[in-house]
Design a protein around this motif. Structure first.
Motif, mmCIF file in Angstrom:
data_model
loop_
_atom_site.group_PDB
_atom_site.id
_atom_site.type_symbol
_atom_site.label_atom_id
_atom_site.label_comp_id
_atom_site.label_asym_id
_atom_site.label_seq_id
_atom_site.Cartn_x
_atom_site.Cartn_y
_atom_site.Cartn_z
ATOM 1 N N LEU A 98 0.773 -1.244 -0.206
ATOM 2 C CA LEU A 98 0.014 -0.024 -0.006
ATOM 3 C C LEU A 98 0.739 1.255 -0.077
ATOM 4 O O LEU A 98 1.785 1.554 1.036
ATOM 5 C CB LEU A 98 -0.898 -0.103 1.095
ATOM 6 C CG LEU A 98 -2.059 1.048 1.398
ATOM 7 C CD1 LEU A 98 -2.850 0.867 0.268
ATOM 8 C CD2 LEU A 98 -2.744 0.956 2.662
ATOM 9 N N LEU A 99 0.646 2.092 -1.135
ATOM 10 C CA LEU A 99 1.427 3.321 -1.106
ATOM 11 C C LEU A 99 0.613 4.498 -0.921
ATOM 12 O O LEU A 99 -0.457 4.556 -1.273
ATOM 13 C CB LEU A 99 2.168 3.243 -2.611
ATOM 14 C CG LEU A 99 3.109 2.121 -2.912
ATOM 15 C CD1 LEU A 99 3.348 2.261 -4.348
ATOM 16 C CD2 LEU A 99 4.166 1.899 -1.963
ATOM 17 N N TRP A 121 -2.515 18.214 0.338
ATOM 18 C CA TRP A 121 -3.136 17.317 -0.591
ATOM 19 C C TRP A 121 -2.453 15.963 -0.170
ATOM 20 O O TRP A 121 -1.559 15.799 -0.142
ATOM 21 C CB TRP A 121 -2.551 17.707 -1.785
ATOM 22 C CG TRP A 121 -2.651 16.750 -3.288
ATOM 23 C CD1 TRP A 121 -3.766 16.719 -3.786
ATOM 24 C CD2 TRP A 121 -1.904 15.809 -3.539
ATOM 25 N NE1 TRP A 121 -3.735 15.492 -4.743
ATOM 26 C CE2 TRP A 121 -2.306 15.192 -4.624
ATOM 27 C CE3 TRP A 121 -0.380 15.734 -3.396
ATOM 28 C CZ2 TRP A 121 -1.693 14.280 -5.590
ATOM 29 C CZ3 TRP A 121 0.227 14.699 -4.324
ATOM 30 C CH2 TRP A 121 -0.304 13.819 -5.309
ATOM 31 N N ASP A 122 -3.318 14.899 -0.370
ATOM 32 C CA ASP A 122 -3.136 13.473 0.062
ATOM 33 C C ASP A 122 -3.486 12.573 -1.137
ATOM 34 O O ASP A 122 -4.747 12.659 -1.735
ATOM 35 C CB ASP A 122 -3.681 13.056 1.255
ATOM 36 C CG ASP A 122 -3.129 13.573 2.508
ATOM 37 O OD1 ASP A 122 -2.382 12.866 3.177
ATOM 38 O OD2 ASP A 122 -3.397 14.571 2.974
ATOM 39 N N ILE A 123 -2.959 11.514 -1.543
ATOM 40 C CA ILE A 123 -3.161 10.466 -2.173
ATOM 41 C C ILE A 123 -2.917 9.193 -1.543
ATOM 42 O O ILE A 123 -1.710 8.812 -1.120
ATOM 43 C CB ILE A 123 -2.659 10.495 -3.706
ATOM 44 C CG1 ILE A 123 -3.078 9.501 -4.587
ATOM 45 C CG2 ILE A 123 -1.037 10.667 -3.663
ATOM 46 C CD1 ILE A 123 -2.843 9.388 -5.892
ATOM 47 N N ASP A 124 -3.982 8.165 -1.427
ATOM 48 C CA ASP A 124 -3.952 7.176 -0.830
ATOM 49 C C ASP A 124 -4.118 5.909 -1.637
ATOM 50 O O ASP A 124 -4.661 6.069 -3.027
ATOM 51 C CB ASP A 124 -5.029 6.875 0.464
ATOM 52 C CG ASP A 124 -4.671 7.988 1.538
ATOM 53 O OD1 ASP A 124 -3.422 8.123 1.951
ATOM 54 O OD2 ASP A 124 -5.672 8.645 1.891
ATOM 55 N N ASN A 125 -3.148 4.764 -1.720
ATOM 56 C CA ASN A 125 -3.367 3.471 -2.521
ATOM 57 C C ASN A 125 -2.955 4.266 -3.925
ATOM 58 O O ASN A 125 -3.799 3.986 -4.817
ATOM 59 C CB ASN A 125 -4.833 2.960 -2.302
ATOM 60 C CG ASN A 125 -4.729 1.554 -3.068
ATOM 61 O OD1 ASN A 125 -3.874 0.998 -3.577
ATOM 62 N ND2 ASN A 125 -5.654 0.928 -3.088
ATOM 63 N N ILE A 126 -1.737 4.596 -3.977
ATOM 64 C CA ILE A 126 -1.340 5.290 -5.202
ATOM 65 C C ILE A 126 -1.338 4.166 -6.442
ATOM 66 O O ILE A 126 -1.839 4.304 -7.578
ATOM 67 C CB ILE A 126 0.116 5.633 -5.134
ATOM 68 C CG1 ILE A 126 0.274 6.882 -4.119
ATOM 69 C CG2 ILE A 126 0.542 5.994 -6.509
ATOM 70 C CD1 ILE A 126 1.368 7.437 -3.967
ATOM 71 N N THR A 164 -7.313 7.146 -3.646
ATOM 72 C CA THR A 164 -8.468 8.136 -3.247
ATOM 73 C C THR A 164 -7.467 9.450 -3.059
ATOM 74 O O THR A 164 -6.264 9.383 -2.433
ATOM 75 C CB THR A 164 -8.867 8.034 -1.743
ATOM 76 O OG1 THR A 164 -9.653 6.871 -1.954
ATOM 77 C CG2 THR A 164 -9.701 8.978 -1.334
ATOM 78 N N VAL A 165 -8.030 10.596 -3.581
ATOM 79 C CA VAL A 165 -7.099 11.977 -3.458
ATOM 80 C C VAL A 165 -7.924 12.866 -2.754
ATOM 81 O O VAL A 165 -9.150 12.884 -2.786
ATOM 82 C CB VAL A 165 -6.993 12.483 -4.850
ATOM 83 C CG1 VAL A 165 -6.446 13.964 -5.072
ATOM 84 C CG2 VAL A 165 -6.185 11.455 -5.983
#
Length: 664
Positions: A605-606, A621-626, A655-656
């Protein structure tokens, strides 16, 4: 390992007597404000587990997940066995046999994870360890506050929003203050069913209110916490790399949590007295499509199974801590009572009369005396002995429908002890080496009284573990926390699925685990921090029901690891920050039941984040599960079809999110 810059200044409070992490001869991991901030604006337990070695959660949904530490895991199903990890909110015990309430970690001072059995200080249930959330206390020196708003998009343009805020107000300068926290966090759905998109969308709403006053050396803090969470439908699919599932009856889930507590602290002579009292309540309502087991359950046609549970736990503790004749000590008494009531009902889809097929009631009363004493043989060598002697009274009663024996009960009153011993050596201020042996147990209870399994009770289980650890805070910004451990788990309690889809707790034999838990940190220059950790273990069922070719304990993998890189820079009045994080979780067996031949797959998981702060304003700003992984996670979906279908609970897709904060 915590990412905070100075390990020596981190204070462990979960050991009942606050002490520097550098001096604590126990396996513990602490996430302070800085580390929690790496996870976003309103992280939950699942997010925190991605950065804590050995902490694992199932993936049923907010307020319904189970926590496991290292190899102390008994399965993903929500049965009635006591939890193997004790969950605390400050000084208040939040759970006994309930799932983790999954409180949003908003305005927390720190979260502490004690690893390994903690019976001497925490009593029954702390086999795997203790998960303790420490809220930020009211501050009587200044009025402060903030508000944060966030919007997010999950893969497929599925939107969600969140808002949270905090207000701290002194009422009497330097004497009395109040602090309030509130949050409302939306969850976009990512599972589709037929023509319905995002059926598992939901929302979590909650808050805390605390009042703290001081008079001389005495302080009194009173607080209350509420949280309500719901999802419109469950989040599993059946087979394949997909985010869609076949049409089923709706499976909504609702959870409520409430807690109140009071802590009085002050000096009694040369010692410090701490008095605490608190209570916590949880209500869970989970609905499943039970049509596949309708005939077995004595119904016809499509039916829903409504699982309603009410948990309550009340705890009181008084303890003294001090130093006498060169010996550091803590001694106390505690009283706990817990109650559980569960009802399972079948609701036919044709609106016919509902049928109650399960009733469960539990009452637990515990009284204990406990203490720890530490002696210093030399300036560098110390030893600690701990002991808890407790009386436990438990009464269980379970009644199923008319199929076979209809009722089972269990009553037990015992006096038992949980000891611990440790030896620590600190050759330099930056180095600690220790060995610790400790134990903890869970009381027994009643099994499912159906004709297939009978009504014999399940026995208490006990876990004993020995840790050999080293903690080092060296030059050039390096830190190291390493523990080798070996445990023996007797009469393992595990939740099993019966033929009708209902859950029953059984003893499955003896298990053993050996492994190593290693975390490192490096801060080469100010503003750059790298942390990484790895857990390698071999948790196996030594005797009892298991496939001959796969005797792994459920849920926990043999190998897991994580890494985080954070960079912070000052430019033109702005404080810029960037974060990269990764977590690896190896494959794991889903359940201890040999009839459920299922395992979760390994996954990576990145995540990343980028933000800036200037004055009272900040954005992120976040990005999950790249990589948009759809790997299966530690959960089943529907207990009535889990044994017959290839159920998978995929990770949340990419998800952004963008958040904006204003401080006051």
């Amino acid at each position: 390992m915590p990412v905070d810059d100075n390990t020596a200044e981190i204070v462990v409070t979960a050991t009942k007597v606050p002490q520097s992490l550098a001096d604590a001869p126990v396996s513990v991991e602490i996430a302070g404000r800085d580390r929690l901030a790496l996870l976003g604006t309103a992280p939950d337990t699942v997010a925190l587990a991605t950065t804590v070695n050995g902490l694992f959660t199932t993936n049923l949904g907010a307020g319904r997940d189970r926590l496991f530490v290292r190899g102390v895991a008994d399965g993903p199903f929500d049965g009635f066995a006591q939890s193997s990890v004790s969950v605390y909110l400050g000084e208040v015990r939040a759970t006994y046999d309930a799932p983790d309430p999954d409180l949003r970690l908003v305005d927390m001072r720190q979260v502490e994870v004690l690893k390994g059995p903690q019976g001497p200080l925490y009593g029954t249930g702390a086999l795997g360890g203790v998960y303790r959330m420490v809220p930020t206390a009211p501050d009587a020196t200044a009025a402060t506050g903030w508000i944060d708003v966030q919007g997010s998009l999950t893969a497929g343009l599925r939107p969600a929003g969140a808002v949270q805020g905090m207000a701290n107000l002194p009422l009497i300068a330097d004497r009395l203050a109040v602090r309030a926290v509130a949050y409302d966090v939306g969850q976009a759905g990512w599972i589709d069913q037929g023509g319905r998109r995002g059926i598992n969308h939901g929302r979590t709403t909650g808050g805390r209110l605390a009042l703290r006053g001081t008079a001389g050396w005495w302080s009194l803090e009173v607080d209350g916490t509420l949280q309500y969470a719901f999802v419109r439908d469950s989040q599993y699919v059946e087979g394949g790399d997909t985010l869609r599932r076949a049409v089923r009856l709706p499976e909504p889930q609702d959870t409520d949590f409430a807690a109140v507590g009071a802590t009085l602290r002050g000096p009694i002579g040369a010692a410090t007295l701490t008095l605490t009292a608190g209570a916590a309540w949880q209500q869970l309502q989970a609905t499943y499509d039970a049509s596949a087991k309708a005939a077995v359950l004595g119904a016809a046609g499509p039916v829903q199974y409504a699982d309603a549970r009410h948990y309550g736990v009340r705890s009181t503790e008084a303890r003294l801590a001090g130093t006498t004749a060169g010996l550091d000590w803590v001694a106390g008494i505690s009283v706990l009572d817990a109650g559980t009531r569960a009802t399972g009902m079948l609701h036919p889809a044709d609106a016919a009369a509902s049928t109650t097929i399960l009733r469960f009631d539990r009452q637990v009363d515990e009284q204990a005396v406990f203490g720890e004493i530490t002696g210093h043989a030399t300036a560098t060598l110390s030893g600690t002995l701990g002991l808890r002697v407790f009386r436990s009274a438990i009464d269980d009663r379970r009644q199923d429908d008319e199929r076979g024996p209809t009722e089972g009960s269990y009553a037990d009153r015992v006096v038992r002890a949980s000891p611990s011993a440790s030896l620590s050596w600190k050759p330099t201020p930056a180095m600690l080496v220790y060995v610790r042996h400790a134990s903890a147990l869970r009381p027994g209870g009643v099994q499912a009284p159906d004709g297939q399994m009978g009504v014999a009770p399940y026995r208490a289980d006990t876990l004993r573990e020995t840790d050999l650890g080293a903690r080092w805070h060296g030059g050039a910004g390096w830190t190291l926390d390493a523990v080798a451990f070996a445990s023996r788990w007797s009469d393992v309690q595990a939740d099993m699925l019966a033929a009708d889809g209902l859950v029953s707790t059984r003893n499955i034999g003896e298990a053993r685990n050996i492994g190593a838990d290693v975390s490192v940190g490096w801060t080469p220059v100010q503003g750059i921090a790298l942390t990484a950790g790895v857990l390698a273990q071999h948790a196996r069922i030594a005797t009892g029901p298991a496939r001959p070719d796969d005797r792994r304990l459920p849920v926990v993998p043999d190998l897991a690891g994580h890494a985080e890189l954070s960079v912070t820079r000052e430019r033109a009045g702005w404080r810029w920050s960037a974060i990269l994080r990764a977590r690896y979780v190896g494959d794991a067996r889903l359940a201890p039941d040999p009839t459920i031949d299922r395992e979760t797959e390994e996954n990576v998981l990145l995540g990343a984040a980028f933000g800036a702060r200037r004055g009272n304003w900040a954005w992120r700003w976040d990005i999950d599960n790249i990589a948009d992984s759809r790997a299966d996670s530690f959960a089943f979906g529907n207990p009535f079809t889990a044994a017959a279908s290839d159920q998978r609970t995929p990770l949340r897709p990419r998800t952004v999110s963008l958040s904006l904060r204003r401080n006051f």
